[in-house]
Design a protein around this motif. Structure first.
Motif, short mmCIF file in Angstrom:
data_model
loop_
_atom_site.label_atom_id
_atom_site.label_comp_id
_atom_site.label_asym_id
_atom_site.label_seq_id
_atom_site.Cartn_x
_atom_site.Cartn_y
_atom_site.Cartn_z
N ARG A 155 0.82 -1.22 0.00
CA ARG A 155 0.00 0.00 0.00
C ARG A 155 0.85 1.26 0.00
O ARG A 155 0.47 2.28 -0.60
CB ARG A 155 -0.92 0.00 1.23
CG ARG A 155 -1.99 -1.07 1.20
CD ARG A 155 -2.90 -0.95 2.40
NE ARG A 155 -3.55 0.35 2.44
CZ ARG A 155 -4.26 0.82 3.47
NH1 ARG A 155 -4.36 0.08 4.57
NH2 ARG A 155 -4.84 2.00 3.43
N LEU A 156 1.99 1.23 0.68
CA LEU A 156 2.86 2.42 0.74
C LEU A 156 3.78 2.54 -0.46
O LEU A 156 4.58 3.48 -0.55
CB LEU A 156 3.70 2.36 2.03
CG LEU A 156 2.91 2.44 3.34
CD1 LEU A 156 3.83 2.25 4.54
CD2 LEU A 156 2.18 3.78 3.45
N GLY A 157 3.71 1.58 -1.36
CA GLY A 157 4.51 1.64 -2.58
C GLY A 157 5.93 1.15 -2.41
O GLY A 157 6.75 1.30 -3.33
N VAL A 158 6.26 0.56 -1.26
CA VAL A 158 7.63 0.08 -1.04
C VAL A 158 7.96 -1.04 -2.01
O VAL A 158 9.05 -1.07 -2.61
CB VAL A 158 7.79 -0.42 0.41
CG1 VAL A 158 9.17 -1.02 0.62
CG2 VAL A 158 7.56 0.73 1.39
N THR A 159 7.03 -1.95 -2.20
CA THR A 159 7.25 -3.08 -3.11
C THR A 159 7.42 -2.59 -4.54
O THR A 159 8.29 -3.08 -5.29
CB THR A 159 6.08 -4.07 -3.03
OG1 THR A 159 5.89 -4.48 -1.67
CG2 THR A 159 6.36 -5.30 -3.88
#
Length: 322
Positions: A155-159
Motif C-alpha cells: 500500500r505504501l509503494g515500497v514493493t
C-alpha cells in the motif's frame, strides 16, 4: 544481499512495534505460567490425627507417618483437628514430624499402583505441557498478524519501488518469506529459552525440538505470505488473523490437550498443522523421542508448508504484477 536487506528491515519494523513486544515476549510466558499452575502436580494430601494412648495407637501413627505419599499432622484433641481442617493444616509441623520419624524401623511397605493409563507421564509437569502449546499457538498467530507488514509495503509503494530497481520479483517474495520465517524462529527460540530459565521446562532432545520449531515456523511463514497476498487492508487482515489463529489453535490442541478431545475432534484436529507440531513435541518431551521418531509429523508439517507456500507465491505474483 537484497534478501538480507529485506529481512533486516522486516525485523527492525517488528521489534520497534511495542504491541509485538508484549504479545510476542510477555503474553506467551504469562499463559505458560497459568497453564503450568492449572495442570501442576497435586499437593501431598495431609491426614490429621488425634492419637490416643497406648502402644497400638503409637504403632498406627508410626506406620502412617512412614507413608511418603501422606503428611501426618498430629493434634492434641478433636476440636484442634476440626479447626485445622477448616483453615488448613500446618505443613511445616507435618514435615517436622516426618523428619523425626526417619530413624524408625520400617514396619510396613506401601506400594502405589495406577489403574489404567495416565493422561501424562509422571515426570511431565504442567509447564512442559503449557510451553509447547503456547509456542505453537503464538508462532502461528504472530506469523498471521505479521502479514499486515506485507500489505503495508504494497500500500505504501515500497514493493513497487523495489521492483523499479534491479530486484527481481522472486527476490522480493523470497525476502519476505525469509523475514516471516526469521520472526517465527526468533519468537520460538525466545519461548524455549525463557521457559527453561523461568519454569525449568523440559524440551527433550534439543535437536528434535529445534527441528519441530523450524518446520512449524515454515508453516507459519507460508501462512503469513498467503494472508498478505489475499488481503488489501492491513487492519482487516490483522483482525481476521487473530480470529483464524485462535480458532485453529483451539481445534489443533493448542488450548486444550488433544488427549482430552473426543474421537471426532481428534479427526478434525489432524487436518490442522498445530496438531502435528504438538504431536511431535509430545513424542520428544514425554517419551524421549529423537528426530527419527518424529519423521512422520515433520513430513506432514513440511507438506502443509509446501501447499500453503505454493498458493502464497502464486497469489503474490498475481498481486504484485497485476
Amino acid at each position: 544481499m537484497r534478501i538480507t536487506a529485506i529481512v533486516g528491515t522486516a525485523l527492525t519494523r517488528f521489534i520497534r512495534d511495542r504491541f509485538n513486544l508484549f504479545f510476542v515476549f510477555v503474553f506467551p510466558l504469562a499463559l505458560v505460567l497459568l497453564i503450568g499452575v492449572q495442570y501442576g502436580e497435586p499437593p501431598t494430601p495431609q491426614l490429621g490425627v488425634v492419637a490416643g494412648t497406648g502402644s497400638l495407637a503409637d504403632e498406627l501413627v508410626d506406620r502412617l507417618e512412614e507413608n511418603e505419599q501422606l503428611e501426618v499432622v498430629p493434634h492434641d484433641d478433636r476440636d484442634s483437628l476440626l479447626a485445622a481442617v477448616e483453615r488448613g493444616a500446618d505443613a511445616e509441623q507435618a514435615a517436622q514430624v516426618a523428619r523425626d520419624q526417619l530413624a524408625i524401623t520400617e514396619l510396613i511397605t506401601v506400594e502405589t499402583t495406577t489403574t489404567g493409563d495416565r493422561l501424562f507421564p509422571e515426570d511431565v509437569t504442567g509447564y512442559d505441557i503449557g510451553a509447547a502449546s503456547q509456542l505453537v499457538l503464538f508462532i502461528f498467530l504472530t506469523s498471521l498478524t505479521g502479514s499486515a507488514a506485507i500489505i503495508q509495503s504494497r500500500r505504501l509503494g515500497v514493493t513497487t519501488r523495489m521492483l523499479s530497481t534491479p530486484t527481481s520479483l522472486s527476490t522480493i517474495i523470497g525476502g519476505e518469506g525469509v523475514a516471516r520465517f526469521a520472526i517465527a524462529v526468533l519468537q520460538g527460540v525466545y519461548i524455549m529459552v525463557a521457559t527453561v530459565v523461568l519454569f525449568d521446562v523440559n524440551w527433550g532432545s534439543l535437536v528434535a525440538s529445534a527441528t519441530i520449531l523450524a518446520a512449524f515456523a515454515t508453516v507459519g511463514a507460508a501462512a503469513a505470505m498467503l494472508s498478505g497476498a489475499l488481503f488489501d487492508n492491513d487492519e482487516q487482515a490483522s483482525g481476521i488473523a487473530v480470529i483464524t489463529g485462535l480458532g485453529l489453535a483451539a481445534l489443533g490442541g493448542a488450548m486444550l490437550p488433544v488427549e482430552l478431545f473426543s474421537d471426532t475432534m481428534v479427526t478434525i484436529a489432524k487436518v490442522i498443522p498445530h496438531y502435528w507440531a504438538l504431536d511431535a513435541f509430545a513424542e520428544v518431551v514425554r517419551h524421549g523421542g529423537s528426530v527419527a521418531d518424529i519423521v512422520p509429523q515433520l513430513a506432514v508439517l513440511l507438506g502443509f508448508a509446501a501447499a500453503i507456500g505454493t498458493a502464497a507465491v502464486w497469489r503474490l505474483r498475481v498481486t504484485l504484477t497485476g
